[in-house]
Design an enzyme around this catalytic site. Structure first.
Site, PDB file in Angstrom:
ATOM      1  CG  ASP A  36      -1.674  -1.241   1.413  1.00  0.00           C
ATOM      2  OD1 ASP A  36      -2.246  -1.687   0.426  1.00  0.00           O
ATOM      3  OD2 ASP A  36      -1.705  -1.783   2.529  1.00  0.00           O
TER       4      ASP A  36
ATOM      5  CB  SER B 184       1.527   6.288   2.895  1.00  0.00           C
ATOM      6  OG  SER B 184       0.672   5.510   3.680  1.00  0.00           O
ATOM      7  NE  ARG B 185      -0.021   2.771  -4.118  1.00  0.00           N
ATOM      8  CZ  ARG B 185       0.642   1.687  -4.456  1.00  0.00           C
ATOM      9  NH1 ARG B 185       0.176   0.506  -4.131  1.00  0.00           N
ATOM     10  NH2 ARG B 185       1.770   1.770  -5.103  1.00  0.00           N
ATOM     11  CB  VAL B 186      -4.473   2.818   3.160  1.00  0.00           C
ATOM     12  CG1 VAL B 186      -5.005   2.176   1.912  1.00  0.00           C
ATOM     13  CG2 VAL B 186      -3.354   2.014   3.750  1.00  0.00           C
TER      14      VAL B 186
END
Lengths: 209, 571
Positions: free
Chosen positions: B397, B422-424
């Protein structure tokens, strides 16, 4: 159980089905076994037959003379000698021992024979042997049990029974080894300073498991 | 002698329970053995992944050497050995055990260094059996969508640059990627060290550090560092260093994951570090090639993507289940007033509405655990488009990209802000950090765009100069020494000082001193702000104003002290 590769099993399959059609299964299997024994006894012969730089026709001539009947013994049947020629032509002579095992397996399967090895610390009595054969017969549903008995002092006692890729190990040695492992897992550090164990054996047993 | 008698009694009991049952097991015979791989014929009833035993051999503990069934072929079985192959020879017997690979899990492992089989390797004796919660299969299926919920809680690394710009949430998979000697392991270790504060809260994070294919000496140093910083007590170290056979290196991350899943599945939080997955892929490649599986790109087998994806999918944030209970209900109530269990975040919403309606309260009864994964990948010459790096980047992620050139410039941690994402995690960032870090990433991006022109600074227009100046100060501010994780309030104050432009006019060389001074100043003079951030994770408008004033106050004090110092030096 003896190893037979996929290639060997294919050859065995073909020969076996022809032998079934010709109604000479037992004879063929016995002949192949005899030739395999002969080859095993003469490593030079199999080396020559497997050699890549020797022309096929010379190999075939050698094969013919090696397997020709002599001293009054009959030569090979047509089926078997054709089969051997095929092996030589296809450069598969080295598969012969495996083919022999594969044929034997197929024959056993057809005749409902189960081969087993029983290992004991002292030689088996006849009655014991018969008992094991009967047990094994009922267990596997075999028509006939071919029992090979071995004696091995190091197993201390009990029996080890090998048959068809399975083993039943009821030897005293294995029993003791398992017991040793079980006992070793009981942790003495669980004892308190007075040397008493808080008697939680469930826990210990769970740990041992 | 009481002691002897007692021991005998226990042993007797043990023996009484010892069953004489004799099992029928499958056997096979070794055809060939070498390089930790063995081919066996027979074993017709073997299962894929089953453990087999070589009864004629003994390992250092006196147990038979074990192997793992890996390839089931038409006429033979490929077995990878989990121990030494020295005593195994052609014709050796192999027996099935009916067991699939399992490792012990539970608190007993905390503070220990264990092999991928779960056997202690730190010389501190066997695991405390009463703390072993059980045995878990090493290969587990990842939880499905229904069992998960979105990442909402932060996992603080204590590293300013990460917590503010690339925040990580509990249950996230964040890759740490970079060349050798760029501080990848340092970030991971700092993160573990920083989890110490969580053990004073009700949501402690347990850590698992899996060393794959590393030097024994490096691991020894890591363990010593963890111990020195009081972090070993909540950490499990799985030792699969370079001397371990490829099969064990291959299994190590899965073992570590099974240990972490115990915490995840029991409503607790865990962090697992795979250091590193490049070497893991190499170990798997060695095994696959020896087993004659067809090689693919870079000679890795075809399933090397799945190798890592099925591992990293096991990192998850688990769904919480709630019930509605009466306001005065005891803590051990497990049944709701309406007999319903509300699942996940929507359920919580519903439960809260219901609780308001009946005047009760919402209680979490299960779930809510998490397993956060920080895999590490080592690149060659910054090549993140090689096979394994791209695979793992696409699975995770987000990634933290470390660069050698930054490291050499003294920018440590050497995080390349532009390539790191950071995707989440932003969903998990606390309001307090968010409120001060909002413009940080943008400022840094602008700066990086212009950084090439920095040497012509005097010829540039005012706005560009200001951007460059801000960027240089921020870069300086984001530097952080190893083993110096910052608590959240400190991060908020320090980042605020940077993003608000208060330090833009300080000489670059004094930023470090300013930061240290500011932290102790705030802790001393404004403990209420620290408390507020710690308790509520956010800053109200009043507090915001107060922080602004406080930072300004410190700056004045700092400048005065500097001036006095200079005067002293001159005088």
């Amino acid at each position: 159980m003896n190893y037979a590769s996929r290639k060997a099993r294919r050859y065995a399959e073909a020969l076996f089905s022809l032998a079934v059609d010709a109604e000479c299964v037992d004879a063929t299997v016995a002949e192949v076994a005899r030739v395999a024994d002969l080859f095993a006894a003469l490593p030079d012969l199999s080396a020559v037959l497997a050699h890549r730089r020797i022309p096929v026709d010379r190999k075939l001539a050698l094969l013919a003379s090696a397997t020709a009947g002599e001293d009054g013994a009959a030569g090979l049947s047509e089926l078997t000698s054709h089969f051997l020629r095929l092996l030589v032509e296809n450069r598969r002579v080295e598969l012969l021992p495996e083919i022999r095992h594969a044929l034997q397996d197929k024959l056993d399967q057809r005749q409902g024979v189960v081969r087993a090895t029983v290992t004991t610390a002292v030689p088996l009595l006849k009655a014991e042997r018969e008992m094991i054969e009967a047990k094994l017969g009922s267990l596997t549903g075999a028509q006939r049990v071919e029992l090979e008995a071995k004696v091995s002092k190091p197993i201390l006692g009990g029996v080890i029974l090998h048959f068809g890729g399975q083993v039943v190990d009821a030897s005293v040695r294995t029993y003791l080894q398992t017991m040793r492992e079980t006992l070793r897992r009981v942790r003495v550090s669980e004892f308190d300073h007075e040397g008493f164990l808080p008697l939680d054996t469930d826990k210990i047993r769970a740990a041992a498991r | 002698m009481a002691r002897k008698d007692e021991i005998s009694a226990v042993l007797r009991r043990e023996l009484e329970g010892y069953s004489k049952e004799i099992r029928m097991v499958g056997v096979g015979t070794v055809m060939e053995v070498g390089d930790g791989i063995c081919r066996v014929y027979g074993l017709e009833d073997a299962m894929a992944g089953e453990l087999v035993e070589f009864p004629s051999t003994r390992d250092e503990l006196g147990n038979p050497v074990r192997g793992l069934v890996f390839n089931l072929e038409e006429d033979n079985v490929g077995v990878v050995l989990l121990g030494s192959d020295r005593e195994i020879e052609e014709g050796s017997e192999v027996r099935t055990t009916g067991e699939i690979f399992q490792v012990p899990v539970g608190r007993a492992l905390l503070g220990r260094v264990v092999s991928p089989l779960g056997v202690p390797r730190d010389g501190k004796g066997p695991l405390v059996e009463s703390e072993v919660a059980g045995y878990q299969l090493v290969e587990q299926k990842a939880p499905g969508v229904v069992e998960r919920e979105p990442v909402t809680e932060p996992l603080k690394t204590g590293i300013k640059a990460i917590d503010t710009m690339i925040p990580i949430g509990r249950g996230q998979r964040e890759l740490i990627i970079g060349d050798r000697q760029t501080g990848k392991t340092a970030i991971a270790i700092d993160t573990i060290v920083n989890q110490r504060y969580t053990h004073q809260t009700d949501k402690p994070v347990y850590c698992i550090y899996v060393a794959i294919g590393q030097r024994q000496g490096t691991l020894k140093q890591v363990v010593a560092d963890l111990e020195q910083h009081g972090a070993l007590e909540y950490t499990i170290v799985v030792d699969a260093t370079a001397a371990t056979s490829p099969p064990l290196q291959y299994i190590a991350p899965y073992s570590g994951c099974a240990m972490g899943e115990y915490f995840r599945n029991n409503g607790m939080h865990a962090l697992i570090i795979f250091d590193d997955l490049s070497k893991h892929a190499v170990a798997y490649r060695a095994m696959a090639l020896l087993l004659r599986r067809p090689p693919g790109r870079e000679a890795y087998p075809g399933d090397v993507f799945n190798l890592h994806s099925r591992l990293l999918e096991r990192a998850a944030k688990m769904r919480s289940d709630y019930i509605v209970v009466a306001a005065e209900a005891a803590d051990d109530v497990t049944e709701g007033v309406d007999g319903r269990v509300y699942q996940g975040p929507p359920g919580k919403h519903e439960a809260e509405a219901k609780a308001q309606e009946i005047g009760g309260r919402v209680k979490r009864i299960s779930g809510g655990g998490s397993l956060t994964a920080l895999p590490i990948i080592e690149t060659q010459a910054n090549d993140i488009s090689a096979y394994i790096p791209t695979n793992v980047i696409s699975i995770t992620d987000g990634q933290i990209f470390l660069e050698q050139s930054l490291f050499n410039k003294g920018i440590r941690p050497a995080i390349n802000v532009g390539l790191s994402v950071s995707r989440v995690g932003s969903a998990a960032q606390t309001k307090a950090v968010k409120s001060v870090a909002r413009t940080l990433k943008l400022d840094m991006a602008r700066y990086n765009e212009l950084a090439a022109f920095a040497q012509f600074a005097s010829d540039l227009d005012k706005a560009t100069q200001a951007t460059l100046n801000r960027g240089q100060h921020l870069v300086e501010l984001l530097k952080q020494p190893q083993y110096g994780p910052l608590p959240e309030p400190d991060e908020v104050f320090v980042i605020y000082a940077g993003t608000s432009g208060l330090i833009d006019d300080l000489p670059l060389g004094q930023i470090g001193a300013f930061e240290v001074g500011l932290r102790s100043f705030m802790a001393e003079r404004y403990p209420d702000l620290v408390r507020e951030i710690n308790a509520t994770a956010q800053l109200g408008d009043d507090s915001m104003a107060k922080m602004k004033a406080a930072v300004g106050e410190f700056k004045a004090q700092f400048l005065a002290a500097q001036a006095a110092g200079q005067a002293d030096a001159a005088g």
